[in-house]
Design a protein around this motif. Structure first.
Motif, mmCIF file in Angstrom:
data_model
loop_
_atom_site.group_PDB
_atom_site.id
_atom_site.type_symbol
_atom_site.label_atom_id
_atom_site.label_comp_id
_atom_site.label_asym_id
_atom_site.label_seq_id
_atom_site.Cartn_x
_atom_site.Cartn_y
_atom_site.Cartn_z
ATOM 1 N N GLU A 146 31.093 -11.597 29.482
ATOM 2 C CA GLU A 146 29.947 -11.281 28.479
ATOM 3 C C GLU A 146 29.013 -12.310 28.329
ATOM 4 O O GLU A 146 29.709 -13.481 27.989
ATOM 5 N N ASN A 205 23.988 -9.808 28.786
ATOM 6 C CA ASN A 205 24.667 -8.666 29.549
ATOM 7 C C ASN A 205 26.270 -8.705 29.730
ATOM 8 O O ASN A 205 26.533 -9.729 29.296
ATOM 9 N N LYS A 236 24.798 -3.782 25.077
ATOM 10 C CA LYS A 236 24.330 -4.786 26.149
ATOM 11 C C LYS A 236 24.130 -4.146 27.653
ATOM 12 O O LYS A 236 24.847 -2.939 27.878
ATOM 13 N N ASN A 237 23.172 -4.657 28.438
ATOM 14 C CA ASN A 237 23.043 -4.217 29.768
ATOM 15 C C ASN A 237 24.235 -4.416 30.544
ATOM 16 O O ASN A 237 24.848 -5.612 30.489
ATOM 17 N N VAL A 291 25.706 -4.795 34.348
ATOM 18 C CA VAL A 291 25.473 -5.136 35.644
ATOM 19 C C VAL A 291 26.608 -5.090 36.574
ATOM 20 O O VAL A 291 27.749 -5.765 35.881
#
Length: 146
Positions: A106, A110, A141-142, A144
């Motif tokens: 984290e 992201n 949060k995004n 990925v």
């Protein structure tokens, strides 16, 4: 000249304090890790599950062909507090394949899900599709995948 040097030092120090690069590993809980036989209709994917409808769809596909629901560590997810991350590898011949969510990092922007895929195309004629499903605390949060 002295003011220019002082300004240069201040700008340089501010530039080095980019807080978006600060990162830490976050904990997650295993829900299920295993293998499908390829006929469940699950495509290779990285899924972020935020609701019961999507979660139940995934569960139904996994248990439809011989994966007992009892093998899951949990199936009743509180989506007000948690999210589910499910990673499905491609359907492949042979044994020896692995798929694992190694860690989640984290930063300020992201969550980065680190996935490790290993193995080889074996001479075994069996078909398998590896998967790994985990639960994390809910985040805005995004997310990925790497």
């Amino acid at each position: 000249m002295k003011n220019f040097i002082t300004l240069f030092i201040i700008v340089s120090l501010l530039g080095c304090s980019n807080s978006s690069t600060l990162a830490s590993e976050i904990n997650f809980s295993l829900i299920k890790k295993g293998s499908l036989n390829g006929s469940e209709g699950v495509t290779q994917s990285n899924l972020i599950v935020n609701d019961n409808t999507t979660w139940n769809d995934i569960l139904n596909k996994i248990v439809s062909i011989g994966n007992p629901i009892e093998d899951f560590t949990e199936t009743d997810i509180d989506f007000n507090r948690f999210q589910v991350i499910a990673v499905f590898h491609k359907v492949q011949f042979g044994g020896g394949h692995t798929l694992e969510i190694k860690k989640i990092i984290e930063n300020n922007l992201n969550l980065i899900v680190i996935v490790e895929k290993t193995g080889y195309e074996g001479i075994n004629t069996s078909i398998e599709q590896r998967f790994h499903i985990i639960k994390i605390l809910k985040t805005d949060k995004n997310i990925v995948f790497e």
